[in-house]
Design an enzyme around this catalytic site. Sequence first.
Site, short mmCIF file in Angstrom:
data_model
loop_
_atom_site.label_atom_id
_atom_site.label_comp_id
_atom_site.label_asym_id
_atom_site.label_seq_id
_atom_site.Cartn_x
_atom_site.Cartn_y
_atom_site.Cartn_z
CB THR A 162 26.78 37.80 1.11
OG1 THR A 162 26.85 37.33 -0.24
CG2 THR A 162 26.96 36.64 2.06
CE1 TYR A 163 28.00 43.73 7.22
CE2 TYR A 163 26.29 45.14 6.31
CZ TYR A 163 27.19 44.85 7.31
OH TYR A 163 27.28 45.67 8.41
CB ALA A 164 21.92 43.11 2.42
CB SER A 166 24.45 38.16 7.20
OG SER A 166 25.06 39.44 7.18
#
Length: 262
Positions: A162-164, A166
């Site tokens: 999810t972080y990647a 974003s």
Amino acid sequence: MVTSATGSFAGKVVLVTGASSGLGEAAALEFARLGAAVVLAARRTDRCEALALRIMAAGGQALAVPTDVARATDVEAMVASGLERFGRLDCAVNNAGIAGPMRTPVADVTEDQWDEVMNVNLSGVWRCMKHEIPAMLASGGGAIVNVASIYGLEPSDVGHATYAASKHGVIGLTRSAATDYGRMQLRVNAVAPGFTRSEMVDPGRPGAAEHYGRMVARHCAMQRLGEAEEAARAIVWLCSPDASYVNGAVLRVDGGSATRMY
């Protein structure tokens, strides 16, 4: 240490989101050291106000503005408050972000987790730019630096999809905005820090030192964590006249690739 000596940003106004700690705090201090008036935006009002007092005690100018970049009204008020106090906006550092779920395969991420990360890390950057850009254009242009990550350039290997995702989005947004506004004397670039000491990357937590040791061995040729001040100096350079022909770039601040065949 903050000093009020006239520097290369004297007379300039810089807005920094996520300014209450880590890279955002380091960037704000560096801009202030170089003479800029700094708008400090973050959810933690007490920490922003303490940083503003620190800058002003050294003879600088600063304004703390409580801001949650996930809220459109907060972001609009953030820019408006800076304009009301200082009369212009020359540079912005869109740094506010959250980690989201880690060690979590894609299919195990909940919709609420996905939405929260995207709302802060990606939509939050877009909201900030939506209000920063008109303010800068009214002053004849400026520079924006969006804080991405090395995981905006490569896949996460720690269950951090999810972080990647974003941060990949932040890079796409940055490059597209650079094309939209380059002819208007507004430059938009990004930094992609590697593992850098912060509240998010804290090797002092129990068991964390070994974890980050493995991570830097895989990702950093210099075999160490970065310091927030190192990324901050790269951000300041991208906002400076020395980077006047740099637009739509993504500057890795990660100690170099550790990929090798020996």
